[in-house]
Design a protein around this motif. Structure first.
Motif, PDB file in Angstrom:
ATOM      1  N   MET A  24       0.843  -1.196   0.000  1.00 50.75           N
ATOM      2  CA  MET A  24       0.000   0.000   0.000  1.00 50.75           C
ATOM      3  C   MET A  24       0.879   1.247   0.000  1.00 50.75           C
ATOM      4  O   MET A  24       2.091   1.190   0.219  1.00 50.75           O
ATOM      5  CB  MET A  24      -0.932  -0.001   1.206  1.00 50.75           C
ATOM      6  N   ILE A  25       0.239   2.391  -0.167  1.00 50.89           N
ATOM      7  CA  ILE A  25       0.975   3.637  -0.301  1.00 50.89           C
ATOM      8  C   ILE A  25       1.709   4.019   0.971  1.00 50.89           C
ATOM      9  O   ILE A  25       2.797   4.592   0.937  1.00 50.89           O
ATOM     10  CB  ILE A  25       0.015   4.753  -0.757  1.00 50.89           C
ATOM     11  N   VAL A  54       4.538  13.881   7.670  1.00 46.95           N
ATOM     12  CA  VAL A  54       3.349  14.350   6.956  1.00 46.95           C
ATOM     13  C   VAL A  54       3.741  14.972   5.621  1.00 46.95           C
ATOM     14  O   VAL A  54       3.094  14.740   4.585  1.00 46.95           O
ATOM     15  CB  VAL A  54       2.571  15.350   7.830  1.00 46.95           C
ATOM     16  N   LEU A  55       4.806  15.751   5.603  1.00 49.13           N
ATOM     17  CA  LEU A  55       5.249  16.383   4.364  1.00 49.13           C
ATOM     18  C   LEU A  55       5.670  15.334   3.339  1.00 49.13           C
ATOM     19  O   LEU A  55       5.368  15.443   2.136  1.00 49.13           O
ATOM     20  CB  LEU A  55       6.408  17.338   4.662  1.00 49.13           C
ATOM     21  N   GLY A  56       6.354  14.267   3.786  1.00 49.23           N
ATOM     22  CA  GLY A  56       6.749  13.199   2.869  1.00 49.23           C
ATOM     23  C   GLY A  56       5.544  12.474   2.277  1.00 49.23           C
ATOM     24  O   GLY A  56       5.543  12.105   1.091  1.00 49.23           O
ATOM     25  N   ALA A 106       1.319  13.689  -4.212  1.00 52.75           N
ATOM     26  CA  ALA A 106       1.444  14.575  -5.366  1.00 52.75           C
ATOM     27  C   ALA A 106       2.105  13.858  -6.533  1.00 52.75           C
ATOM     28  O   ALA A 106       1.766  14.093  -7.710  1.00 52.75           O
ATOM     29  CB  ALA A 106       2.234  15.815  -4.977  1.00 52.75           C
ATOM     30  N   GLU A 107       3.045  12.956  -6.276  1.00 46.27           N
ATOM     31  CA  GLU A 107       3.689  12.209  -7.355  1.00 46.27           C
ATOM     32  C   GLU A 107       2.709  11.235  -8.028  1.00 46.27           C
ATOM     33  O   GLU A 107       2.752  11.035  -9.247  1.00 46.27           O
ATOM     34  CB  GLU A 107       4.895  11.441  -6.793  1.00 46.27           C
ATOM     35  N   ARG A 108       1.824  10.600  -7.271  1.00 44.59           N
ATOM     36  CA  ARG A 108       0.872   9.642  -7.829  1.00 44.59           C
ATOM     37  C   ARG A 108      -0.262  10.344  -8.572  1.00 44.59           C
ATOM     38  O   ARG A 108      -0.939   9.725  -9.390  1.00 44.59           O
ATOM     39  CB  ARG A 108       0.299   8.765  -6.721  1.00 44.59           C
TER      40      ARG A 108
END
Length: 256
Positions: free
Chosen positions: A1-2, A40-42, A48-50
């Protein structure tokens, strides 16, 4: 999972998110050193990449991050955590509601202050009291009437006159030295001015020199001086040189 695919690069940890959870649960990593904001930022960058929103992964991440924040808060405030652990479920719910309400009020107050700051940004305030502020009433302390009368009497008294006697210059009369030189020239034909004025004060010497000038003006004497600052010789009119049997006093090095 993500969430499991989330790779972290923090000051205290570097690696996958699930490994971080394992280390924290086994107490092999101090949670106080973990930057939750960086986690959280990561996760947001990974979303955003997905370019798609996975609600199931976001829900799982929120649960995990909330657990991390609770553990970190309890670690930062151990005494408070102990107090909360002793509360009953209903009391804990009331305490949580009270804290949420306090947090809401603080947040609203912060927003109000930020709005006021933005509205007053272009205004400048001067130092000191406001222009329309009432002036403070100044009251004198209780005064003794007799002391006030005595002070007024002192102020009404005329100051004593300042004496200038020490600044006055008293010069002897010129006539006194005229008669003195005439008496000397009746007994002697030549008189040395430096020798005669050796014991006089500077004022007496000045007046005596004026007497010489007066005798020279009237033609009673002639004055001679070998060189500048040399002794001044006084000769009676008609005597070009001293008498042979008269001894001339020793001349001083300088004239008056």
């Amino acid at each position: 999972m993500i969430v499991r695919e989330l790779e972290l690069d923090l000051d205290a940890f570097e690696g996958p998110f699930d490994l971080l959870l394992t280390l924290v649960l086994k107490e092999e990593l101090d949670l106080a050193e973990v930057d939750v904001a960086g986690i959280v930022l990561g996760f947001v960058e990974l979303l955003a990449e997905r370019d798609e929103l996975d609600l199931e992964a976001c829900g799982e991440f929120l649960v995990l991050v909330s657990a991390l924040l609770e553990l970190k808060a309890r670690g930062l405030f151990p005494d408070e955590a102990a107090e909360l652990a002793e509360l009953e479920p209903e009391e804990a719910a009331e305490e949580l509601a009270r804290r949420l309400e306090e947090y809401r009020r603080m947040k609203e107050a912060a927003a109000w202050l930020a709005e006021r700051l933005a509205g007053e940004r272009d205004r400048f305030f001067r130092l000191g009291p406001a222009a329309l502020a009432p002036e403070p009433e100044r009251r004198l302390a209780p005064q003794d009437p007799s002391a006030l009368v005595a002070a007024l009497r002192v102020l009404a008294t005329a100051p004593p006159a300042v004496s200038l006697a020490h600044m006055e210059l008293h010069f002897p009369p010129v006539a006194q030295f005229l008669e003195r030189f005439r008496a000397l020239l009746r007994r002697r034909t030549v008189v040395d001015f430096d020798t005669e004025a050796a014991g006089w004060s500077r004022r007496e010497q000045a007046v005596a020199f004026l007497a010489l000038l007066e005798l020279r003006r009237t033609g009673e004497i002639t004055l001679s001086q070998a060189a500048p600052f040399a002794p001044i010789r006084i000769l009676r009119v008609g005597q070009e040189s001293p008498a042979a049997n008269e001894r001339t006093p020793a001349w001083n090095a300088h004239s008056a």
